[in-house]
Design an enzyme around this catalytic site. Structure first.
Site, PDB file in Angstrom:
ATOM      1  N   GLU A 284     -17.871  35.142  21.063  1.00 10.94           N
ATOM      2  CA  GLU A 284     -18.376  36.291  20.991  1.00 10.94           C
ATOM      3  C   GLU A 284     -19.743  36.569  20.230  1.00 10.94           C
ATOM      4  O   GLU A 284     -20.317  37.316  19.785  1.00 10.94           O
ATOM      5  CB  GLU A 284     -17.482  37.572  20.265  1.00 10.94           C
ATOM      6  CG  GLU A 284     -16.062  37.604  20.928  1.00 10.94           C
ATOM      7  CD  GLU A 284     -15.892  38.489  22.124  1.00 10.94           C
ATOM      8  OE1 GLU A 284     -17.262  39.082  22.583  1.00 10.94           O
ATOM      9  OE2 GLU A 284     -14.821  38.857  22.685  1.00 10.94           O
TER      10      GLU A 284
ATOM     11  N   HIS B 235     -15.138  41.406  14.038  1.00 13.87           N
ATOM     12  CA  HIS B 235     -14.296  41.709  15.007  1.00 13.87           C
ATOM     13  C   HIS B 235     -12.952  41.286  14.717  1.00 13.87           C
ATOM     14  O   HIS B 235     -12.384  40.167  14.191  1.00 13.87           O
ATOM     15  CB  HIS B 235     -14.650  41.110  16.141  1.00 13.87           C
ATOM     16  CG  HIS B 235     -13.677  41.198  17.303  1.00 13.87           C
ATOM     17  ND1 HIS B 235     -13.178  42.407  17.636  1.00 13.87           N
ATOM     18  CD2 HIS B 235     -13.038  40.142  18.187  1.00 13.87           C
ATOM     19  CE1 HIS B 235     -12.182  41.965  18.762  1.00 13.87           C
ATOM     20  NE2 HIS B 235     -12.057  40.518  19.024  1.00 13.87           N
TER      21      HIS B 235
ATOM     22  N   HIS C 112      -8.338  42.114  15.392  1.00 14.07           N
ATOM     23  CA  HIS C 112      -7.395  42.350  16.452  1.00 14.07           C
ATOM     24  C   HIS C 112      -6.371  43.451  15.595  1.00 14.07           C
ATOM     25  O   HIS C 112      -5.177  43.035  15.241  1.00 14.07           O
ATOM     26  CB  HIS C 112      -6.732  41.436  16.994  1.00 14.07           C
ATOM     27  CG  HIS C 112      -7.346  40.598  18.048  1.00 14.07           C
ATOM     28  ND1 HIS C 112      -6.866  39.528  18.704  1.00 14.07           N
ATOM     29  CD2 HIS C 112      -8.812  40.713  18.316  1.00 14.07           C
ATOM     30  CE1 HIS C 112      -7.923  39.016  19.389  1.00 14.07           C
ATOM     31  NE2 HIS C 112      -8.991  39.627  19.238  1.00 14.07           N
TER      32      HIS C 112
ATOM     33  N   GLU D 166     -10.843  60.598   2.908  1.00 19.22           N
ATOM     34  CA  GLU D 166     -11.716  59.753   2.899  1.00 19.22           C
ATOM     35  C   GLU D 166     -12.208  59.270   3.832  1.00 19.22           C
ATOM     36  O   GLU D 166     -13.297  58.759   3.842  1.00 19.22           O
ATOM     37  CB  GLU D 166     -11.755  59.026   1.489  1.00 19.22           C
ATOM     38  CG  GLU D 166     -11.760  60.046   0.021  1.00 19.22           C
ATOM     39  CD  GLU D 166     -11.403  59.116  -0.885  1.00 19.22           C
ATOM     40  OE1 GLU D 166     -11.778  57.996  -1.128  1.00 19.22           O
ATOM     41  OE2 GLU D 166     -10.899  59.713  -2.022  1.00 19.22           O
TER      42      GLU D 166
ATOM     43  N   HIS E  42      -7.922  45.832  22.631  1.00 16.51           N
ATOM     44  CA  HIS E  42      -8.443  44.598  22.133  1.00 16.51           C
ATOM     45  C   HIS E  42      -8.531  44.677  20.426  1.00 16.51           C
ATOM     46  O   HIS E  42      -8.223  43.725  19.831  1.00 16.51           O
ATOM     47  CB  HIS E  42      -9.845  44.478  22.762  1.00 16.51           C
ATOM     48  CG  HIS E  42     -10.313  42.926  22.469  1.00 16.51           C
ATOM     49  ND1 HIS E  42     -11.238  42.382  23.294  1.00 16.51           N
ATOM     50  CD2 HIS E  42     -10.009  42.197  21.505  1.00 16.51           C
ATOM     51  CE1 HIS E  42     -11.571  41.239  22.864  1.00 16.51           C
ATOM     52  NE2 HIS E  42     -10.922  41.167  21.685  1.00 16.51           N
TER      53      HIS E  42
HETATM   54  O1  2HA Z   1     -10.249  34.847  20.214  1.00 17.67           O
HETATM   55  O2  2HA Z   1     -11.158  37.597  19.398  1.00 17.67           O
HETATM   56  O3  2HA Z   1     -12.514  38.678  21.579  1.00 17.67           O
HETATM   57  C1  2HA Z   1     -11.607  35.608  19.657  1.00 17.67           C
HETATM   58  C2  2HA Z   1     -11.857  36.791  20.088  1.00 17.67           C
HETATM   59  C3  2HA Z   1     -12.457  37.270  21.482  1.00 17.67           C
HETATM   60 ZN    ZN Z   2     -10.932  39.434  20.128  1.00 18.86          ZN
END
Ligand code: 2HA
Ligand code: ZN
Length: 276
Positions: A116, A140, A142, A170, A211
């Site tokens: 990414e 990022h 999950h 909050e 995602h």
């Molecule tokens: O595996 O999370 O979005 C890496 C990620 C791709």
């Molecule tokens: Zn991801």
């Protein structure tokens, strides 16, 4: 002294470990990038290695040309970062035209920055421009609550934001502009990079449907704290909804006036488009 002893590397690795311990990084899920300050580049330079080849990106961002980023590695596990930074993360330099990078430290044995990275770089460019250079972190994760929410809530910025704001007093203080929502897209490609950077003009946190979460901030604490707050609100929503027989028509909730009053007392500007 080694690269691994520098404060920004320690902070980077700690965030990876914190996210793993939250349960947000199964296998190689999630990624993190950090734009280094000039002082950090100066203290890291003695540890730089012979740069590897230039790698062209599918995106170009001129405002951060020549800058250095720490990045997790493609296919690497957040779980392993703290134990072995040199194998799992690396430092890259962006070229003078802002459309290629080369590795100057870490990512041992031919590893690459996160899949990414182009999304991250484009979003760094937008976030840095919006915050006068203050934003340095893109994260990022999950996050399960946010992923679960994206199955049962319409995929719109306003509806997601209002639910999250109402779940915990909050929240509106932590993300007063709200969250953006990107519909399901193929990960790691230019489309999700483009859609996210569009929303990054407005929001610090972006939901990637089915995602996870994509968040920006000035430092590791603020960015992790933002993701943590958004995710916790999502989990509260799901638990409250389950406790309410599956309905989100709750007996009690924080009113729009309550949201406004909170922002007024905290001296924060709420996103007017999202309150009645
Ligand atoms: O595996 O999370 O979005 C890496 C990620 C791709
Ligand atoms: Zn991801």
């Amino acid at each position: 002294m080694a690269m691994e002893d520098l404060a920004f590397i320690k902070g980077f690795c700690r965030l990876c470990d914190d996210g793993f311990k939250q349960g947000w990084h199964e296998r190689n899920g999630g990624n993190l990038t950090y734009r280094m300050t000039d002082d950090e580049v100066a203290e890291a330079k003695p540890f730089f290695e012979e740069p590897r080849e230039w790698v062209k990106m599918g995106v170009r961002g001129e405002n951060l040309a020549g800058q250095y980023f720490v990045s997790t590695g493609s296919g690497k596990y957040m779980r392993n970062v703290l134990e072995d930074p040199y194998a799992n993360i690396g430092i890259v330099e962006i070229n003078e035209t802002g459309d290629a990078f080369h590795i100057v430290w870490g990512l041992a044995n031919g590893a690459r920055p996160t899949s990414e990275f182009e999304s991250h770089y484009m979003n760094h460019c937008v976030a840095a421009a919006r915050t006068d250079g203050a934003d340095r972190v893109i994260y990022h994760a999950h996050t399960p609550g946010i992923i679960e929410m994206s199955f049962v809530v319409p995929l719109g910025d306003r509806v997601f934001t209002r639910i999250l704001w109402q779940m915990m007093t909050e929240c509106v203080v932590v993300f007063p502009t709200g969250v953006g929502v990107v519909p399901w897209m193929v990960p790691g490609g230019p489309a999700i990079a483009e859609a996210s950077s569009e929303l990054m003009q407005t929001y610090d946190a972006i939901v990637w449907a089915h995602h996870g979460l994509f968040a920006a901030g000035p430092d590791f604490d603020t960015t992790f704290g933002l993701a943590h707050t958004v995710e916790k609100a999502a989990e509260i929503y799901l638990a409250a909804r389950a406790a309410n027989g599956g309905s989100d028509d709750f007996l009690n909730k924080i009113s729009d006036k309550g949201l406004r009053d909170t922002c007024r007392d905290f001296g924060i500007k709420i996103n007017e488009a999202f309150v009645d």
